[in-house]
Design an enzyme around this catalytic site. Structure first.
Site, PDB file in Angstrom:
ATOM      1  N   TYR A   1     -16.324  17.041 -14.832  1.00  0.00           N
ATOM      2  CA  TYR A   1     -16.885  15.699 -15.016  1.00  0.00           C
ATOM      3  C   TYR A   1     -17.977  15.461 -13.963  1.00  0.00           C
ATOM      4  CZ  TYR A   1     -17.183  10.644 -14.416  1.00  0.00           C
ATOM      5  OH  TYR A   1     -17.654   9.368 -14.255  1.00  0.00           O
TER       6      TYR A   1
ATOM      7  N   ASP B   1      -7.265  19.248 -13.640  1.00  0.00           N
ATOM      8  CA  ASP B   1      -7.561  17.917 -14.175  1.00  0.00           C
ATOM      9  C   ASP B   1      -7.171  17.939 -15.649  1.00  0.00           C
ATOM     10  OD1 ASP B   1      -8.765  15.685 -15.379  1.00  0.00           O
ATOM     11  OD2 ASP B   1     -10.395  15.639 -13.912  1.00  0.00           O
TER      12      ASP B   1
ATOM     13  N   LYS C   1      -8.297   6.933 -19.093  1.00  0.00           N
ATOM     14  CA  LYS C   1      -8.548   7.502 -20.423  1.00  0.00           C
ATOM     15  C   LYS C   1      -7.304   7.384 -21.305  1.00  0.00           C
ATOM     16  CE  LYS C   1     -12.210   8.578 -18.109  1.00  0.00           C
ATOM     17  NZ  LYS C   1     -13.133   7.473 -17.882  1.00  0.00           N
TER      18      LYS C   1
ATOM     19  N   ARG D   1       0.854  -1.201   0.000  1.00  0.00           N
ATOM     20  CA  ARG D   1       0.000   0.000   0.000  1.00  0.00           C
ATOM     21  C   ARG D   1       0.881   1.239   0.000  1.00  0.00           C
ATOM     22  NH1 ARG D   1      -1.418   1.593   4.722  1.00  0.00           N
ATOM     23  NH2 ARG D   1      -2.251  -0.402   5.447  1.00  0.00           N
TER      24      ARG D   1
HETATM   25  O1  P1T Z   1     -13.433   7.190 -13.925  1.00  0.00           O
HETATM   26  P1  P1T Z   1     -12.264   7.628 -13.106  1.00  0.00           P
HETATM   27  O2  P1T Z   1     -10.965   7.003 -13.478  1.00  0.00           O
HETATM   28  O3  P1T Z   1     -12.520   7.589 -11.639  1.00  0.00           O
HETATM   29  O4  P1T Z   1     -12.008   9.183 -13.460  1.00  0.00           O
HETATM   30  C1  P1T Z   1     -12.928  10.195 -13.196  1.00  0.00           C
HETATM   31  C2  P1T Z   1     -12.744  11.335 -14.155  1.00  0.00           C
HETATM   32  C3  P1T Z   1     -12.036  12.429 -13.755  1.00  0.00           C
HETATM   33  N1  P1T Z   1     -11.824  13.495 -14.580  1.00  0.00           N
HETATM   34  C4  P1T Z   1     -12.311  13.499 -15.836  1.00  0.00           C
HETATM   35  C5  P1T Z   1     -12.074  14.686 -16.712  1.00  0.00           C
HETATM   36  C6  P1T Z   1     -13.035  12.392 -16.304  1.00  0.00           C
HETATM   37  O5  P1T Z   1     -13.488  12.426 -17.571  1.00  0.00           O
HETATM   38  C7  P1T Z   1     -13.269  11.282 -15.455  1.00  0.00           C
HETATM   39  C8  P1T Z   1     -14.073  10.106 -15.883  1.00  0.00           C
HETATM   40  N2  P1T Z   1     -14.896  10.331 -17.007  1.00  0.00           N
HETATM   41  C9  P1T Z   1     -15.715   9.402 -17.572  1.00  0.00           C
HETATM   42  C10 P1T Z   1     -15.893   8.170 -17.096  1.00  0.00           C
HETATM   43  C11 P1T Z   1     -16.471   9.866 -18.760  1.00  0.00           C
HETATM   44  O6  P1T Z   1     -16.987   9.037 -19.545  1.00  0.00           O
HETATM   45  O7  P1T Z   1     -16.553  11.080 -18.962  1.00  0.00           O
END
Ligand code: P1T
Length: 380
Positions: A99, A173, A198, A47
């Site tokens: 988001y 972000d 992504k 961890r």
């Molecule tokens: O899904 P996750 O890895 O927890 O990430 C969240 C997140 C944070 N910031 C941005 C700009 C994002 O687009 C996302 C996740 N977005 C999607 C799942 C989507 O389809 O837009």
């Protein structure tokens, strides 16, 4: 070294025992100690630290021009850990087109812990200045935003934020742009956050998140929280992201090349009410986008004529574009944010137009992608 070289090599050395060129996946939760309180090479428990995760964390730091990287179990786990830098009563100023899941975490979870949130139009630096309060400790930007692809001038906002007497932290972000297109730390941000699910992962096979910083004292606070909270990325997932990052520059160039062909087509299509793409001449922050981003990226949004019904018909008619949430993989995806990824902002000040369609343009052949959009729009 230049970006393309760092993407392949940063944080990664051939394995010293047997020369394995690829970083091994260290499937271990714990490490033999030489004596009580005498760990070997700094590893005690996974961890806290794992060699595969550490290689990825070093690579992320190098790509963003930071000094320290931290990998988490998801983008939202990374975001949540950053927010734990704050104390009860602190105020956060966030963009008004973040988001949906980020909004849900801020508005529905963290408000219960007595954090205050204001959502403002960060594309206008003046409205950032107006929304800062005596208790603001964190400013949270997304640029380009999800799903409206609004662009914020990171340098201009950094100047305003850092001139404030509280000296709030500025977090960006950078999920949509990736460090290949945009490096917020070089523009004055204190922290960069990613959903590595992504473009960094790039193959829709892993969920992960990251935080990258320059400042050592801030990094130490975040490493403490990463270990204390425990939302870390596992070794297999760390390996998958490391592998994905090796081709990030090549993929990002192709994503943008394909997107620009589709943008030209959509801009002239009679069923498209309004096209949104950061490098398109119609984009209100096109100049800023061109200044702070290397290319326009692989995300396109547009309003379709005929409202929600038409949007749903179109995305359901797409064949090559897969109807799915998420983005940033090699395969093209299509969705209706108001009904899917951004359902959690429905009825709030971040409400999304139901006729908005979002494309994550993959790296398939341009003609095949064009043909699919043509037939899906016809059906709409
Ligand atoms: O899904 P996750 O890895 O927890 O990430 C969240 C997140 C944070 N910031 C941005 C700009 C994002 O687009 C996302 C996740 N977005 C999607 C799942 C989507 O389809 O837009």
């Amino acid at each position: 070294m230049k970006f393309e070289t760092l993407a392949i090599h940063a944080g990664q050395e051939p394995e010293p025992n047997n020369g394995a060129v690829m970083t091994p996946v260290y499937f271990t939760s714990t490490y033999k100690q030489n004596g009580v309180g005498k760990p070997r090479q700094g590893y005690e428990y996974s961890r806290t630290k794992n060699p595969t995760r550490l290689a990825l964390e070093h690579c992320l730091a190098a790509l963003e021009g930071g000094s320290f990287g931290l990998a988490f179990a998801s983008g939202l786990a990374a975001t949540d850990t950053v927010l734990r830098l704050l104390n009860s009563g602190d105020h956060v100023l966030a963009g008004n087109d973040v988001y949906g899941g980020t909004f849900r975490l801020f508005d529905k979870v963290l408000r219960r812990f007595n954090l205050g949130f204001t959502f403002a139009d960060t594309t206008d630096p003046e409205s950032v200045a107006d929304a800062l309060t005596a208790s603001t400790r964190l400013v949270w930007l997304e640029t380009p935003t999800n799903p409206l692809l609004r662009v914020t001038d990171i340098r201009a906002v950094a100047e305003i934020v850092h001139a404030h007497p509280n000296r709030p932290l500025l977090a960006v972000d950078n999920t949509f742009a990736t460090p290949y297109l945009q490096r917020p730390l070089e523009l004055g941000a204190d922290m960069v956050i990613h959903s590595m699910t992504k473009y960094l992962g790039g193959h829709s096979d892993v969920v992960g998140g990251a935080v990258i910083v320059k400042d050592k004292e801030l990094a130490e606070r975040l490493f403490f929280l990463q270990n204390a909270v425990g939302a870390v990325l596992g070794p297999m997932d760390s390996f998958l992201v490391l592998r994905g990052i090796k081709t990030l520059p090549v993929r990002m160039d192709r994503h943008a090349e394909n997107a620009s062909v589709l943008v030209d087509f959509l801009a002239r299509h009679p069923k498209v009410e309004k096209l949104i793409y950061p490098f398109h001449e119609s984009h209100p922050q096109q100049k800023i986008a061109r200044r702070q981003m290397k290319n326009g990226g692989g995300m396109i949004s547009f309003l379709i004529k005929g409202g929600r019904e038409s949007a749903v018909r179109m995305v359901e008619a797409a064949k090559l574009f897969t109807l799915a949430e998420s983005l940033g993989g090699v395969e093209s995806l299509i969705e209706v944010p108001a009904a899917m990824t951004h359902l959690s902002v429905a009825g709030s000040q971040l409400d999304v137009d139901p006729s908005l369609v979002r494309l994550s343009v993959g790296i398939e052949n341009q003609d095949d992608l064009l043909e699919d959009l043509r037939q899906a729009l016809e059906y709409a």
